[in-house]
Design a protein around this motif. Structure first.
Motif, PDB file in Angstrom:
ATOM      1  N   THR A   3       0.870  -1.174   0.000  1.00 40.99           N
ATOM      2  CA  THR A   3       0.000   0.000   0.000  1.00 40.99           C
ATOM      3  C   THR A   3       0.908   1.225   0.000  1.00 40.99           C
ATOM      4  OG1 THR A   3      -1.793  -1.139   1.161  1.00 40.99           O
ATOM      5  CG2 THR A   3      -1.769   1.267   1.281  1.00 40.99           C
ATOM      6  N   VAL A   4       0.987   1.862  -1.167  1.00 39.26           N
ATOM      7  CA  VAL A   4       2.030   2.858  -1.412  1.00 39.26           C
ATOM      8  C   VAL A   4       1.982   4.009  -0.419  1.00 39.26           C
ATOM      9  CG1 VAL A   4       2.934   4.488  -3.112  1.00 39.26           C
ATOM     10  CG2 VAL A   4       2.118   2.235  -3.856  1.00 39.26           C
ATOM     11  N   GLU A   5       0.786   4.493  -0.109  1.00 38.21           N
ATOM     12  CA  GLU A   5       0.665   5.635   0.803  1.00 38.21           C
ATOM     13  C   GLU A   5       0.070   5.213   2.146  1.00 38.21           C
ATOM     14  OE1 GLU A   5      -0.096   9.603  -1.468  1.00 38.21           O
ATOM     15  OE2 GLU A   5      -1.411   8.093  -2.391  1.00 38.21           O
ATOM     16  N   GLY A   6       0.294   3.970   2.517  1.00 39.46           N
ATOM     17  CA  GLY A   6      -0.269   3.457   3.767  1.00 39.46           C
ATOM     18  C   GLY A   6       0.251   4.167   5.003  1.00 39.46           C
ATOM     19  N   THR A   7       1.543   4.478   5.017  1.00 41.00           N
ATOM     20  CA  THR A   7       2.120   5.165   6.168  1.00 41.00           C
ATOM     21  C   THR A   7       1.493   6.544   6.346  1.00 41.00           C
ATOM     22  OG1 THR A   7       4.219   3.983   5.907  1.00 41.00           O
ATOM     23  CG2 THR A   7       4.259   6.004   7.203  1.00 41.00           C
ATOM     24  N   ARG A   8       1.259   7.241   5.247  1.00 42.26           N
ATOM     25  CA  ARG A   8       0.630   8.578   5.317  1.00 42.26           C
ATOM     26  C   ARG A   8      -0.784   8.452   5.876  1.00 42.26           C
ATOM     27  NH1 ARG A   8       1.396  13.584   2.811  1.00 42.26           N
ATOM     28  NH2 ARG A   8      -0.060  15.042   3.809  1.00 42.26           N
ATOM     29  N   LEU A   9      -1.525   7.439   5.446  1.00 39.57           N
ATOM     30  CA  LEU A   9      -2.881   7.238   5.943  1.00 39.57           C
ATOM     31  C   LEU A   9      -2.880   6.967   7.448  1.00 39.57           C
ATOM     32  CD1 LEU A   9      -5.746   5.296   4.251  1.00 39.57           C
ATOM     33  CD2 LEU A   9      -5.176   4.773   6.615  1.00 39.57           C
ATOM     34  N   LEU A  10      -1.964   6.120   7.898  1.00 36.56           N
ATOM     35  CA  LEU A  10      -1.887   5.809   9.323  1.00 36.56           C
ATOM     36  C   LEU A  10      -1.495   7.039  10.135  1.00 36.56           C
ATOM     37  CD1 LEU A  10      -0.196   2.290   9.159  1.00 36.56           C
ATOM     38  CD2 LEU A  10      -2.562   2.790   9.771  1.00 36.56           C
ATOM     39  N   ARG A  11      -0.589   7.841   9.593  1.00 30.43           N
ATOM     40  CA  ARG A  11      -0.205   9.080  10.280  1.00 30.43           C
ATOM     41  C   ARG A  11      -1.406  10.018  10.392  1.00 30.43           C
ATOM     42  NH1 ARG A  11       5.073  10.228  11.210  1.00 30.43           N
ATOM     43  NH2 ARG A  11       4.539  12.442  11.316  1.00 30.43           N
ATOM     44  N   ASN A  12      -2.195  10.102   9.328  1.00 30.85           N
ATOM     45  CA  ASN A  12      -3.397  10.933   9.374  1.00 30.85           C
ATOM     46  C   ASN A  12      -4.330  10.473  10.484  1.00 30.85           C
ATOM     47  OD1 ASN A  12      -2.579  12.541   7.245  1.00 30.85           O
ATOM     48  ND2 ASN A  12      -3.815  11.467   5.708  1.00 30.85           N
ATOM     49  N   PHE A  13      -4.510   9.148  10.587  1.00 29.65           N
ATOM     50  CA  PHE A  13      -5.420   8.617  11.607  1.00 29.65           C
ATOM     51  C   PHE A  13      -4.895   8.908  13.013  1.00 29.65           C
ATOM     52  CE2 PHE A  13      -6.809   5.135  14.411  1.00 29.65           C
ATOM     53  CZ  PHE A  13      -8.174   5.364  14.379  1.00 29.65           C
ATOM     54  N   LEU A  14      -3.609   8.677  13.214  1.00 24.54           N
ATOM     55  CA  LEU A  14      -3.042   8.849  14.551  1.00 24.54           C
ATOM     56  C   LEU A  14      -3.012  10.309  14.987  1.00 24.54           C
ATOM     57  CD1 LEU A  14      -0.024   6.372  14.363  1.00 24.54           C
ATOM     58  CD2 LEU A  14      -2.030   6.158  15.836  1.00 24.54           C
ATOM     59  N   PHE A  15      -2.523  11.183  14.127  1.00 22.18           N
ATOM     60  CA  PHE A  15      -2.230  12.546  14.545  1.00 22.18           C
ATOM     61  C   PHE A  15      -3.334  13.554  14.204  1.00 22.18           C
ATOM     62  CE2 PHE A  15       2.067  10.646  13.571  1.00 22.18           C
ATOM     63  CZ  PHE A  15       2.298  10.277  14.880  1.00 22.18           C
ATOM     64  N   GLU A  16      -4.033  13.343  13.078  1.00 22.79           N
ATOM     65  CA  GLU A  16      -5.086  14.276  12.686  1.00 22.79           C
ATOM     66  C   GLU A  16      -6.432  13.883  13.275  1.00 22.79           C
ATOM     67  OE1 GLU A  16      -4.244  17.012  11.240  1.00 22.79           O
ATOM     68  OE2 GLU A  16      -2.179  16.325  11.027  1.00 22.79           O
ATOM     69  N   VAL A  17      -6.747  12.589  13.256  1.00 21.01           N
ATOM     70  CA  VAL A  17      -8.045  12.124  13.751  1.00 21.01           C
ATOM     71  C   VAL A  17      -8.010  11.897  15.263  1.00 21.01           C
ATOM     72  CG1 VAL A  17      -9.791  10.298  13.610  1.00 21.01           C
ATOM     73  CG2 VAL A  17      -8.610  11.067  11.533  1.00 21.01           C
ATOM     74  N   CYS A  18      -7.018  11.119  15.742  1.00 24.69           N
ATOM     75  CA  CYS A  18      -6.964  10.760  17.164  1.00 24.69           C
ATOM     76  C   CYS A  18      -6.272  11.806  18.030  1.00 24.69           C
ATOM     77  CB  CYS A  18      -6.248   9.421  17.332  1.00 24.69           C
ATOM     78  SG  CYS A  18      -7.054   8.044  16.487  1.00 24.69           S
ATOM     79  N   GLY A  19      -5.485  12.674  17.411  1.00 28.74           N
ATOM     80  CA  GLY A  19      -4.783  13.689  18.183  1.00 28.74           C
ATOM     81  C   GLY A  19      -3.631  13.147  18.997  1.00 28.74           C
ATOM     82  N   ALA A  20      -3.072  12.010  18.580  1.00 28.27           N
ATOM     83  CA  ALA A  20      -1.935  11.426  19.304  1.00 28.27           C
ATOM     84  C   ALA A  20      -0.689  12.276  19.095  1.00 28.27           C
ATOM     85  CB  ALA A  20      -1.685   9.998  18.814  1.00 28.27           C
ATOM     86  N   ARG A  21       0.264  12.125  20.013  1.00 26.98           N
ATOM     87  CA  ARG A  21       1.535  12.842  19.906  1.00 26.98           C
ATOM     88  C   ARG A  21       2.641  11.878  19.477  1.00 26.98           C
ATOM     89  NH1 ARG A  21       2.685  15.598  25.493  1.00 26.98           N
ATOM     90  NH2 ARG A  21       2.117  13.486  26.165  1.00 26.98           N
ATOM     91  N   ALA A  22       3.545  12.365  18.649  1.00 32.42           N
ATOM     92  CA  ALA A  22       4.642  11.525  18.145  1.00 32.42           C
ATOM     93  C   ALA A  22       5.811  11.573  19.117  1.00 32.42           C
ATOM     94  CB  ALA A  22       5.073  12.000  16.754  1.00 32.42           C
ATOM     95  N   ASP A  23       5.589  11.043  20.330  1.00 30.35           N
ATOM     96  CA  ASP A  23       6.644  11.091  21.339  1.00 30.35           C
ATOM     97  C   ASP A  23       7.226   9.714  21.641  1.00 30.35           C
ATOM     98  OD1 ASP A  23       4.449  10.011  22.535  1.00 30.35           O
ATOM     99  OD2 ASP A  23       4.342  11.435  24.202  1.00 30.35           O
TER     100      ASP A  23
END
Length: 405
Positions: A64-84
């Motif tokens: 899935t070529v852009e799978g990482t971007r999709l997961l990042r969107n879910f984690l940080f844009e939708v869920c509001g998680a922090r990349a710590d």
């Protein structure tokens, strides 16, 4: 087809990995279609509040070529998680967890020589130091020269080498079913480790019983062996998960149980492991037993060891060891007619398997140069008495698994 935070920044048309037989034809009330493909009317859907989503494809795999971007969107844009989160913080968490779990006890680590068990050993050594005892079990179905190379490479860990080949081969005699092979090997490993624990307990520097066994179980092992945090089907029992006996004298320590191979390699780099250890190609715990289709005998093991060594040598000489995920030979349970010199032969068939992958969850075939394939075939047939035909496996995962059994 629908605007959503989940797909923000992704191309209007993108390649994904979809391997399911079922599909959703119409989203339920309150949901809308976010993506579709030619043969899947609802490849992704989302609630009208743009906070809950359902997808039909696998975003976590490299296909899935852009799978990482999709997961990042879910984690940080939708869920509001922090990349710590970092590998450094993971090490600190696991070291603290191991110390709390083990206390003053001693621990046995099943060291195979691969990156998974090497990383586990490094973590345990950082956590408990000299109370870690690494054991390498020669199960009789190793690659050619494996025992000596592992003993030399891990000598600094005071590695104990156990010769259990006859015991494993006796337990596998007459067994052809791959699931039975894996379960027999899993149980035999545990019984060998339990015996070594009793031996170590006689040493004056080991106080009390050894109650812990550490092993390099990864998340893909768990996914394929048992249903874990979801309705996943059992694909095959890995010797260190579904192949373990129900009753064991020791409890397991599995610090990598929720990591993928690429994460384990990153962890190995963080821990200071050598590139040779970090980038070693995966080798199954059951060894050549699951690359010998049919009964496992000492003679068949020796035959496959020679062919497998040729594959390894040629892939390495071509500079493809780091570039490919796995490269190995398989002994098939069929014979074919051939001609050697002026005589008719009726010998074994060898399959060669070389794949690309990043985590072992999916894999695609390696498009090797024809001259390299021809050289591998010629060497196996000419140098290994007992083979007269070589085939190249061109199956991706899925639908095939990387290993043949």
């Amino acid at each position: 087809v629908g605007a959503s935070r989940l797909f923000a920044g992704l191309a209007p048309r993108t390649t994904v990995w979809m391997s399911h037989g079922d599909q959703v034809r119409t989203p339920p009330p309150g949901w809308r279609v976010l993506a579709r493909s030619d043969n899947c009317p609802v490849a992704a859907m989302g609630r009208d509040d743009d906070r809950r989503f359902g997808i039909q494809f696998h975003p976590e795999v490299t296909h899935t070529v852009e799978g990482t971007r999709l997961l990042r969107n879910f984690l940080f844009e939708v869920c509001g998680a922090r990349a710590d989160w970092s590998m450094g913080s993971f090490i600190d968490e696991q070291v603290a967890r191991i110390r709390e779990m083990v206390g003053d006890d001693h621990v046995i680590c099943g060291l195979s020589g691969g990156v998974d068990s090497a990383v586990v050993a490094a973590l345990l050594h950082r956590a408990i130091g000299r109370r870690l005892h690494c054991i390498f079990v020669d199960n009789g179905v190793l690659r050619k020269g494996e025992r000596d190379s592992v003993a030399e490479e891990f000598a600094e860990l005071d590695l104990a080498v156990v010769d259990a080949g006859p015991r494993f081969l006796a337990a596998l005699a007459g067994v052809t079913d791959p699931e039975r092979k894996r379960k027999i090997i899993g149980e035999t490993f545990i019984r060998v480790f339990e015996g070594e624990a009793r031996r170590l307990e006689q040493r004056p520097d080991v106080a009390g019983s050894i109650r812990w066994l550490a092993q390099g179980t990864l998340y893909p092992d768990v996914i394929e062996s048992v249903s874990f945090r979801g309705p996943s089907a059992t694909i095959k029992s890995h010797h260190n998960v579904g192949g373990l006996p129900e009753r064991m004298e020791m409890s397991l320590i599995e610090p990598l149980r929720e990591l993928f191979k690429d994460e384990v390699r990153a962890l190995g780099v963080e821990l200071g492991l050598s590139p040779r250890r970090v980038w070693r190609q995966p080798f199954p715990g059951p060894g050549l037993a699951v690359r010998i289709l049919g009964e496992v005998t000492a003679e068949r093991v020796a035959l496959l060891q020679q062919a497998d060594a040729i594959v390894t040598e040629e892939i390495d000489a071509a500079g493809l060891t780091r570039e490919t995920w796995q490269a190995f030979a398989v002994l098939l349970p069929v014979r074919t007619v051939g001609v050697m010199g002026d005589s008719r032969t009726y010998e074994q068939v060898c399959a060669v398997r070389v794949v690309h992958s990043s985590d072992g969850m999916t894999a695609r075939i390696a498009r090797l140069p024809w001259d390299l394939l021809e050289r591998i075939s010629t060497r196996i047939i000419n140098e290994v008495r007992g083979f007269n035909r070589v085939c190249y496996d061109i199956s991706s995962k899925p639908p095939a698994t990387i290993e043949w059994e």
